[in-house]
Design an enzyme around this catalytic site. Sequence first.
Site, mmCIF file in Angstrom:
data_model
loop_
_atom_site.group_PDB
_atom_site.id
_atom_site.type_symbol
_atom_site.label_atom_id
_atom_site.label_comp_id
_atom_site.label_asym_id
_atom_site.label_seq_id
_atom_site.Cartn_x
_atom_site.Cartn_y
_atom_site.Cartn_z
ATOM 1 N N LYS A 1 75.863 -92.093 -37.615
ATOM 2 C CA LYS A 1 75.054 -91.946 -38.832
ATOM 3 C C LYS A 1 75.666 -92.637 -40.049
ATOM 4 C CE LYS A 1 72.759 -87.668 -37.576
ATOM 5 N NZ LYS A 1 72.582 -86.246 -37.807
ATOM 6 N N ALA B 1 82.463 -81.941 -41.857
ATOM 7 C CA ALA B 1 82.496 -82.964 -42.910
ATOM 8 C C ALA B 1 81.972 -84.302 -42.390
ATOM 9 C CB ALA B 1 83.919 -83.105 -43.439
HETATM 10 P P1 ATR Z 1 77.664 -85.684 -37.395
HETATM 11 O O1 ATR Z 1 77.469 -87.076 -37.900
HETATM 12 O O2 ATR Z 1 76.560 -85.263 -36.462
HETATM 13 O O3 ATR Z 1 77.889 -84.671 -38.473
HETATM 14 P P2 ATR Z 1 80.451 -86.170 -36.861
HETATM 15 O O4 ATR Z 1 80.490 -87.201 -37.923
HETATM 16 O O5 ATR Z 1 81.120 -86.472 -35.562
HETATM 17 O O6 ATR Z 1 78.978 -85.742 -36.486
HETATM 18 O O7 ATR Z 1 81.063 -84.815 -37.512
HETATM 19 C C1 ATR Z 1 81.249 -83.655 -36.784
HETATM 20 C C2 ATR Z 1 82.009 -82.607 -37.613
HETATM 21 O O8 ATR Z 1 82.238 -81.475 -36.782
HETATM 22 C C3 ATR Z 1 83.367 -83.076 -38.086
HETATM 23 O O9 ATR Z 1 83.604 -82.549 -39.361
HETATM 24 C C4 ATR Z 1 84.335 -82.443 -37.069
HETATM 25 O O10 ATR Z 1 85.600 -82.101 -37.589
HETATM 26 P P3 ATR Z 1 86.745 -83.221 -37.828
HETATM 27 O O11 ATR Z 1 86.420 -83.873 -39.142
HETATM 28 O O12 ATR Z 1 88.001 -82.462 -37.835
HETATM 29 O O13 ATR Z 1 86.629 -84.169 -36.655
HETATM 30 C C5 ATR Z 1 83.619 -81.161 -36.727
HETATM 31 N N1 ATR Z 1 83.971 -80.694 -35.381
HETATM 32 C C6 ATR Z 1 83.432 -81.095 -34.212
HETATM 33 N N2 ATR Z 1 83.996 -80.431 -33.172
HETATM 34 C C7 ATR Z 1 84.909 -79.577 -33.701
HETATM 35 C C8 ATR Z 1 85.794 -78.604 -33.162
HETATM 36 N N3 ATR Z 1 85.861 -78.371 -31.847
HETATM 37 N N4 ATR Z 1 86.590 -77.913 -34.001
HETATM 38 C C9 ATR Z 1 86.520 -78.109 -35.336
HETATM 39 N N5 ATR Z 1 85.696 -79.023 -35.928
HETATM 40 C C10 ATR Z 1 84.893 -79.749 -35.127
#
Ligand code: ATR
Length: 271
Positions: free
Chosen positions: A68, A127
């Site tokens: 995105k 985030a």
């Molecule tokens: P999208 O564009 O759909 O929001 P993304 O950019 O991959 O997807 O963001 C996913 C968010 O979920 C991120 O903030 C991620 O945390 P990090 O910034 O630490 O990577 C968070 N996230 C996904 N899986 C996680 C998990 N198992 N534990 C904690 N945070 C998670």
Amino acid sequence: MIDAKTDVYCIFGNPVEHSKSPLIHNACFKHYGINAAYLAFKIDSIKAGTDALSNLNIKGASVTIPFKEKIIKLLDEVSEDAKAMGAVNTVLNKDDKLYGYNTDCMAAISPLKPLGIQGKNVAIIGAGGAAQAVAYGIQKEGGSLIIINRTVDKGERLASKFNGKFIGLNELERMNYLSADIIINTTSIGMHPDIEYSPIPSRFLNSSMIVMDVVYTPMNTRLLKEADQKGCTTIDGLSMFLHQGAAQFKIWTGISPDIEIMRQAILSGEK
Ligand code: ATR
């Protein structure tokens, strides 16, 4: 019927196998008698996706994890809202140009608006691209933001962009109270198959809170189950998913589809 005149639409993501977007868009193409088909493409680089849109004359695309944000620099024009959010979830291919939009923000904010956002403390977990869209909408409606994220620098960046506070997930583990009126999970935590997880310990939930989850597989996530047990008002991810999809369909076809057709497509696809 698929023939030589069928227009192609698609979703780009990685992973993308669990997406329900093909179900909702194909159901609407059929219902409104539009000769088009919608497919899911798992790709490694978003450049492969934008090249395919142009080279194969694919009319439009949904964009999901993890593209995105990355897709923005590959588009010819991006709406002011999507630019401000830093995230695009919808592309229209028209007159040899690729246009980017974001329908996540409006879809996330619309169920919260009637409950009141102005002056509320809103904690967003995550985030990424979805968090950016939600944060933008909350700020526009006058809410104060608290960003909670695993990765500190990413969370701090988002918080400072929208004048919010930041709490790391590690720091949260050591806390007992969260001063929030609304909690919104934008991460994939709790999504199928890892349904036993919740992004936030239940000790932070109380009956005066509104708790919203963008995860819609399953619809009743562990977070929402625990919020419900504590007496919170809950909003599931299906409503946001359907509204963002309906707004995409309107951008591509000019038709505002009946959300119930989309909901039924998901319910019958799950049988
Ligand atoms: P999208 O564009 O759909 O929001 P993304 O950019 O991959 O997807 O963001 C996913 C968010 O979920 C991120 O903030 C991620 O945390 P990090 O910034 O630490 O990577 C968070 N996230 C996904 N899986 C996680 C998990 N198992 N534990 C904690 N945070 C998670």
